[in-house]
Design an enzyme around this catalytic site. Sequence first.
Site, mmCIF file in Angstrom:
data_model
loop_
_atom_site.group_PDB
_atom_site.id
_atom_site.type_symbol
_atom_site.label_atom_id
_atom_site.label_comp_id
_atom_site.label_asym_id
_atom_site.label_seq_id
_atom_site.Cartn_x
_atom_site.Cartn_y
_atom_site.Cartn_z
ATOM 1 N N TRP A 150 106.788 47.713 67.621
ATOM 2 C CA TRP A 150 106.626 46.261 67.535
ATOM 3 C C TRP A 150 105.652 45.690 68.565
ATOM 4 C CZ3 TRP A 150 108.062 45.362 72.438
ATOM 5 C CH2 TRP A 150 109.012 46.210 72.999
ATOM 6 N N ASN A 151 105.120 46.491 69.475
ATOM 7 C CA ASN A 151 104.323 45.881 70.545
ATOM 8 C C ASN A 151 102.881 45.576 70.147
ATOM 9 O OD1 ASN A 151 104.068 48.680 70.550
ATOM 10 N ND2 ASN A 151 103.615 48.802 72.727
ATOM 11 N N LYS A 174 105.716 53.077 57.724
ATOM 12 C CA LYS A 174 106.848 52.176 57.979
ATOM 13 C C LYS A 174 106.516 51.472 59.280
ATOM 14 C CE LYS A 174 110.449 52.446 60.393
ATOM 15 N NZ LYS A 174 110.219 51.087 60.981
ATOM 16 N N GLU A 177 110.009 46.500 61.686
ATOM 17 C CA GLU A 177 110.711 45.422 60.972
ATOM 18 C C GLU A 177 110.700 44.138 61.798
ATOM 19 O OE1 GLU A 177 111.852 48.522 61.308
ATOM 20 O OE2 GLU A 177 111.467 49.063 59.218
ATOM 21 N N GLY A 227 106.350 55.310 69.692
ATOM 22 C CA GLY A 227 107.588 54.649 70.099
ATOM 23 C C GLY A 227 108.201 55.326 71.303
ATOM 24 N N SER A 228 109.519 55.290 71.370
ATOM 25 C CA SER A 228 110.188 55.777 72.579
ATOM 26 C C SER A 228 110.368 57.302 72.564
ATOM 27 C CB SER A 228 111.549 55.104 72.717
ATOM 28 O OG SER A 228 112.375 55.485 71.648
ATOM 29 N N GLU A 249 103.198 59.790 69.906
ATOM 30 C CA GLU A 249 102.639 58.943 70.966
ATOM 31 C C GLU A 249 103.824 58.169 71.538
ATOM 32 O OE1 GLU A 249 101.699 56.506 73.174
ATOM 33 O OE2 GLU A 249 100.899 55.217 71.594
ATOM 34 N N LEU A 250 104.368 58.671 72.642
ATOM 35 C CA LEU A 250 105.641 58.146 73.142
ATOM 36 C C LEU A 250 105.432 57.297 74.399
ATOM 37 C CD1 LEU A 250 107.622 61.410 72.398
ATOM 38 C CD2 LEU A 250 107.065 59.523 70.878
ATOM 39 N N CYS A 283 102.321 50.740 76.192
ATOM 40 C CA CYS A 283 102.703 52.084 76.642
ATOM 41 C C CYS A 283 101.829 52.574 77.799
ATOM 42 C CB CYS A 283 102.702 53.065 75.486
ATOM 43 S SG CYS A 283 101.163 53.080 74.584
ATOM 44 N N GLU A 380 110.828 53.930 81.950
ATOM 45 C CA GLU A 380 109.724 53.074 81.494
ATOM 46 C C GLU A 380 110.164 51.603 81.467
ATOM 47 O OE1 GLU A 380 108.375 53.752 77.441
ATOM 48 O OE2 GLU A 380 106.392 53.001 77.991
HETATM 49 P P1 NAD Z 1 113.944 52.277 70.053
HETATM 50 O O1 NAD Z 1 113.809 53.491 70.855
HETATM 51 O O2 NAD Z 1 115.153 52.173 69.193
HETATM 52 O O3 NAD Z 1 112.709 52.086 69.053
HETATM 53 C C1 NAD Z 1 111.370 52.351 69.339
HETATM 54 C C2 NAD Z 1 110.595 52.268 68.001
HETATM 55 O O4 NAD Z 1 110.998 53.338 67.161
HETATM 56 C C3 NAD Z 1 110.907 51.009 67.191
HETATM 57 O O5 NAD Z 1 109.724 50.560 66.597
HETATM 58 C C4 NAD Z 1 111.895 51.459 66.123
HETATM 59 O O6 NAD Z 1 111.777 50.719 64.927
HETATM 60 C C5 NAD Z 1 111.487 52.890 65.901
HETATM 61 N N1 NAD Z 1 112.592 53.761 65.524
HETATM 62 C C6 NAD Z 1 113.815 53.818 66.107
HETATM 63 N N2 NAD Z 1 114.564 54.787 65.536
HETATM 64 C C7 NAD Z 1 113.796 55.347 64.562
HETATM 65 C C8 NAD Z 1 113.988 56.407 63.647
HETATM 66 N N3 NAD Z 1 115.121 57.128 63.624
HETATM 67 N N4 NAD Z 1 112.986 56.711 62.783
HETATM 68 C C9 NAD Z 1 111.815 56.036 62.817
HETATM 69 N N5 NAD Z 1 111.563 55.040 63.684
HETATM 70 C C10 NAD Z 1 112.529 54.705 64.545
HETATM 71 O O7 NAD Z 1 113.990 51.050 71.005
HETATM 72 P P2 NAD Z 1 113.234 49.678 71.211
HETATM 73 O O8 NAD Z 1 114.208 48.762 71.826
HETATM 74 O O9 NAD Z 1 112.560 49.195 69.973
HETATM 75 O O10 NAD Z 1 112.141 50.054 72.279
HETATM 76 C C11 NAD Z 1 112.621 50.577 73.515
HETATM 77 C C12 NAD Z 1 111.672 51.472 74.168
HETATM 78 O O11 NAD Z 1 110.787 52.116 73.270
HETATM 79 C C13 NAD Z 1 110.751 50.733 75.108
HETATM 80 O O12 NAD Z 1 111.382 50.526 76.326
HETATM 81 C C14 NAD Z 1 109.618 51.683 75.239
HETATM 82 O O13 NAD Z 1 109.948 52.638 76.204
HETATM 83 C C15 NAD Z 1 109.556 52.383 73.917
HETATM 84 N N6 NAD Z 1 108.444 51.903 73.085
HETATM 85 C C16 NAD Z 1 107.262 52.543 73.210
HETATM 86 C C17 NAD Z 1 106.180 52.114 72.480
HETATM 87 C C18 NAD Z 1 104.848 52.802 72.583
HETATM 88 O O14 NAD Z 1 103.826 52.164 72.347
HETATM 89 N N7 NAD Z 1 104.799 54.082 72.899
HETATM 90 C C19 NAD Z 1 106.306 51.019 71.626
HETATM 91 C C20 NAD Z 1 107.553 50.376 71.520
HETATM 92 C C21 NAD Z 1 108.616 50.839 72.258
#
Ligand code: NAD
Length: 475
Positions: A150-151, A174, A177, A227-228, A249-250, A283, A380
């Site tokens: 989402w960022n 995907k 959301e 993502g994370s 890309e975490l 990130c 992070e």
């Molecule tokens: P989160 O870990 O639940 O989600 C991170 C992202 O992954 C979200 O976009 C979510 O929709 C997606 N996601 C979650 N579970 C999934 C699954 N099983 N299959 C596919 N996609 C899935 O937590 P959050 O609260 O959205 O974000 C928390 C942490 O995530 C942040 O503190 C940061 O460390 C990390 N993050 C990193 C980036 C990046 O650019 N690398 C971007 C957003 C968040």
Amino acid sequence: MYTQLALYIDGQWLNGEGRKGEDVINPATGKTLAHLPHASKADLDAALAAAEKGFKLWRETSAYDRSKIMRKAADLLRERYDHIAKVQTQEQGKVYVESRAEVLTSADIIDWYAEEGRRTYGRIVPGRQKGVRQLVIQEPVGVVAAFTPWNFPTLTPVRKIAGALAAGCSIIIKASEETPGGAVELVKCFADAGLPAGVLNLVFGVPAEVSEHLIPKKSVKKVSFTGSVPVGKHLAQLAAKGMKKATMELGGHSPVVVFEDADPEKVADTIAAFKYRNSGQVCISPTRFYVHEKNYSKFVARFTEYARSIKLGDGLEKGNTMGPLANPRRLDAMESFVNDAKSRGGKVAMGGNRHGNQGFFYEPTVITDVPDDSKIMTEEPFGPVAPIVTFKTFDEVVERANSLQFGLAAYAFTTSEKTAAAIGDAIQSGMVGVNSVAVSTPETPFGGVKESGYGSEGGIEGLQAYTNVKFISQA
Ligand code: NAD
């Protein structure tokens, strides 16, 4: 003023018809912007069938013709930048100027991949015997399943879509959301540019349900996730079960090293502006500041002055320079970072509180004298909290900078050429900015090491991530 949300499957925009869904919230006001439909299992299967069909067609399309459609999509994105930037600001919170820059950079990324896709060269290797021709060629991997956070509602999807399309792959994406509008607007640009039905499909849903449905499917040959770390590890396992290619890309926790010979005030101006971009939800955001003890007080004073000058408010209102956090989870996380730091002797030089009584605003925050094992120095932050600590020697700071399991981006500032070269070599990180914060451009590889993931997006590496290498020996 926002956008019409829908799924995009096999060239059709789909909404309603009994689908479940969720509301999209404006983080500056807490109010609902629109309702987002979720894809049913039948929708996901339809997207898979469409992507299989789309792949057959797109891989047969010449790189030249693919590039023409992609460049048209980039032009449309540029034409529509004002509207798309406003959509993004409403759903994600970043200020308008940052949203605008994101949309325009997204167009640049498409252009770069469109051009580079025409240069997906192979090579001919001389054979050991007369009459033997040995060819090394690159082929598109096939259907891609991509997941974005989402960022950066437009930029993160664009990296995956443009890389896949330039290589001749089809893709099901995907997007987030919580910030779906940027991705919807982006996909509209490709559709309006004449991309054939099925080549690009956009879905939303419960993230775990969508990824667990798509990734094991036989036709999906590549997984790309941003993502994370915990989610990345889970998706990497799902991909590994089918021996599928993956780009992960975490997260990161980027150290900034300010050496004794650097100008602490000049560096503070540069790095503080970079730190608070997108309220720190980036990130590659600089997140751990190690400043030589001789420069510490000057650096902290200037950095804090910058943070104090930030105007917090709705990103659509002129004059505001930092918007809200994207969701209430980040607010809770900031409180937890700050409370933990205080309980360990950290001093809050400024900020440290929520702001206002609507939306998800958090003050730009500076924390000093915090121990290395505190939460803010080890997890992070993904928010506007900057911990600043001192160091004495090169070896000591390198050890501390390399001590975490993250390795995405790192920054260092020095006027010594010798130190510049030494720190670039010593830091364990996918990207290192030495006297520079420009570590992300369309033409350069972007990706991490250690638990920050594997694979690159951007540069020729980002294109090769969507190709298989084939060797043909022809006698
Ligand atoms: P989160 O870990 O639940 O989600 C991170 C992202 O992954 C979200 O976009 C979510 O929709 C997606 N996601 C979650 N579970 C999934 C699954 N099983 N299959 C596919 N996609 C899935 O937590 P959050 O609260 O959205 O974000 C928390 C942490 O995530 C942040 O503190 C940061 O460390 C990390 N993050 C990193 C980036 C990046 O650019 N690398 C971007 C957003 C968040």
